[in-house]
Design an enzyme around this catalytic site. Sequence first.
Site, PDB file in Angstrom:
ATOM      1  N   ASP A  88       1.039  -1.086  -0.138  1.00 33.89           N
ATOM      2  CA  ASP A  88       0.055  -0.110  -0.106  1.00 33.89           C
ATOM      3  C   ASP A  88       0.816   1.040   0.012  1.00 33.89           C
ATOM      4  OD1 ASP A  88      -2.572   1.344   0.570  1.00 33.89           O
ATOM      5  OD2 ASP A  88      -1.210   1.961   2.672  1.00 33.89           O
ATOM      6  N   GLU A  96       1.596  -0.256  -4.952  1.00 38.82           N
ATOM      7  CA  GLU A  96       0.788   0.971  -5.096  1.00 38.82           C
ATOM      8  C   GLU A  96       1.483   2.080  -5.516  1.00 38.82           C
ATOM      9  OE1 GLU A  96      -1.443   2.803  -2.342  1.00 38.82           O
ATOM     10  OE2 GLU A  96      -2.866   3.862  -3.719  1.00 38.82           O
TER      11      GLU A  96
HETATM   12  C1  GLC Z   1      -3.873   4.009  -0.046  1.00 42.36           C
HETATM   13  C2  GLC Z   1      -5.332   3.190  -0.126  1.00 42.36           C
HETATM   14  C3  GLC Z   1      -6.270   4.541   0.086  1.00 42.36           C
HETATM   15  C4  GLC Z   1      -5.864   4.818   1.436  1.00 42.36           C
HETATM   16  C5  GLC Z   1      -4.516   5.812   1.227  1.00 42.36           C
HETATM   17  C6  GLC Z   1      -4.050   6.277   2.668  1.00 42.36           C
HETATM   18  O1  GLC Z   1      -3.704   4.668  -1.257  1.00 42.36           O
HETATM   19  O2  GLC Z   1      -5.238   2.527  -1.403  1.00 42.36           O
HETATM   20  O3  GLC Z   1      -7.473   3.739   0.219  1.00 42.36           O
HETATM   21  O4  GLC Z   1      -6.600   5.855   1.815  1.00 42.36           O
HETATM   22  O5  GLC Z   1      -3.570   4.575   1.020  1.00 42.36           O
HETATM   23  O6  GLC Z   1      -4.524   5.454   3.687  1.00 42.36           O
END
Ligand code: GLC
Length: 555
Positions: free
Chosen positions: A208, A279
């Site tokens: 993430d 991500e």
């Molecule tokens: C990532 C997640 C998102 C979240 C962000 C901050 O981008 O995909 O849902 O809000 O992290 O926590």
Amino acid sequence: MTQDTQNIQNIQWWQRGVIYQVYPRSFYDSDGDGLGDLNGLIAKLDYLRDLGIDAVWVSPFYPSPDADFGYDVTDHTAVDPRLGDLAAFDRLLAGLHDRGMKLIIDLVVTYVSDQHPWFIEARASRTSPKRDWFLWADAKPDGSPPNNWLSAFGGSGWQWDSATGQYYYHSFTAQQPDLNWRNPDLQAAMYEIARFWLERGVDGFRIDAAHWILKDPDLRDNPPNTAPPSDVARSMGEYDTQLHLYDKGHPNCHAVFAAYRRLIDSYSTPEHPRFAVGEIHVFDWPEWAKYYGENLTGLHMPFNFGLVGAAWRVPVIRGVVEGVEAAVPAGGWPNYVLGNHDEPRIAGRIGRVAARAAMLLLLTLRGTPTIYQGDEIGMENGIIPPDRILDPWGKFNPAMNRDVARTPFQWSAGPNAGFSPAGGQTWLPTHPNADSGVNVADQEPDPASMLNLTRALLRLRRGSVALYGGTYQTIPHTPEDVYAYLRSHGADRLLIVLNFAADSRPVGVRGSGDVLLSTDPERPSGTVDLAALRLHPHEGLIIKIGAEIGYNSLP
Ligand code: GLC
């Protein structure tokens, strides 16, 4: 262009297969509290198997005060009691494996909840042993934040901590203090969490906010952004006023991903290869491709978000695909996604008819596709009354409200769209279109439904080496609004043609072929003369072709 197809026998499940993202709070509520849970997901595993996907990525199920709905974690090795427990997690993993599917979990590595014991300890005093696990800095002499870095959700990224007289940094909400990845003890603790889940048997991780993991150690101000708005990256309002040179993507992050790679590879065997997808919101493709690491020692794949915000126009979409194809390093594997829990629904963005063509695009490009839950039935953006907005970004800026992509999955036209038993209130409102066909129960028996289109595409992809492992080649000089490409491996040659217009178009290719699949239920299958063929509005076609076809010579 590096399209490695020679070792098709050796490509791994995460390359050959299709990933399906489950947002567990919104998939299926097994206990009637209005919130989806792991037992709910377990109850729907046969649905996922019958859909024809290969792996499930589950968004966070860890204990969380829900400042950011699971992405603010208080314990990385437990399950939120509202969503289940570790025994349910083990049943989920076994249930997937029994059905021949894999499990990918979200690894939240850039920040923790401000309620996490680490942060509670860190903010207790400036001399706390955990202090350096987070990013602290003194105020400027006038009391203002140390630099101009912004939270992605709006406002300064710095939060004043009056008890200890320093600011801490948060890339997202103030309830998600960022971790200091330059601290070796923090690193060790984070790798331990990955080991915990690998030993429990997970097949992969979605890392993430990977792009945000390391920042400029000198805390330099970001310069202003003077570039014109992008037609690929989604606009983020105030956040776009800066060029994010220093608050994310520091080159040292590649060493962290290389360490994750070594760790994950050390748990991989030829029988059980595991992987990580990160991500990474980078739309400069050569820059994005750096996340594969030097000599492929980084992430197995950085998520490619090129199709998520791109304007639905041929030059833009083709530009993303060609940019990605050109940038993926030798031996690296591309991937595509149309949406996720952070983005507006594809059917909301381009309409439900065009969304059928988008699904065909996703499932016929070269590289691993990830389907977001509900897109296979054409779910549209949820309708959220202002007083029910939950998303912290949406509360700050309603135009960015991500709740629209998180409304409960629509299983039927029954109460609560079949997501939750009658009588209770679902955590986010269900979409009224669940009553008019946008649900699994109604679509299952209908051969023309989005669900059956998705299933047919998944079946075709699974059975076609050209689709899951073959090369990609753009067909040049197609008519306006028509995007065409070839996917081929040996004698398996498929022509993919998509009409982005709301009226009919010629294909722009000569020769003959057999229509294998159309997004338009009215299209007959069988042999066609390509020169005479006209695409229906928003139609996508998969055509099996022989050795020779001709292209238009004029643009
Ligand atoms: C990532 C997640 C998102 C979240 C962000 C901050 O981008 O995909 O849902 O809000 O992290 O926590």
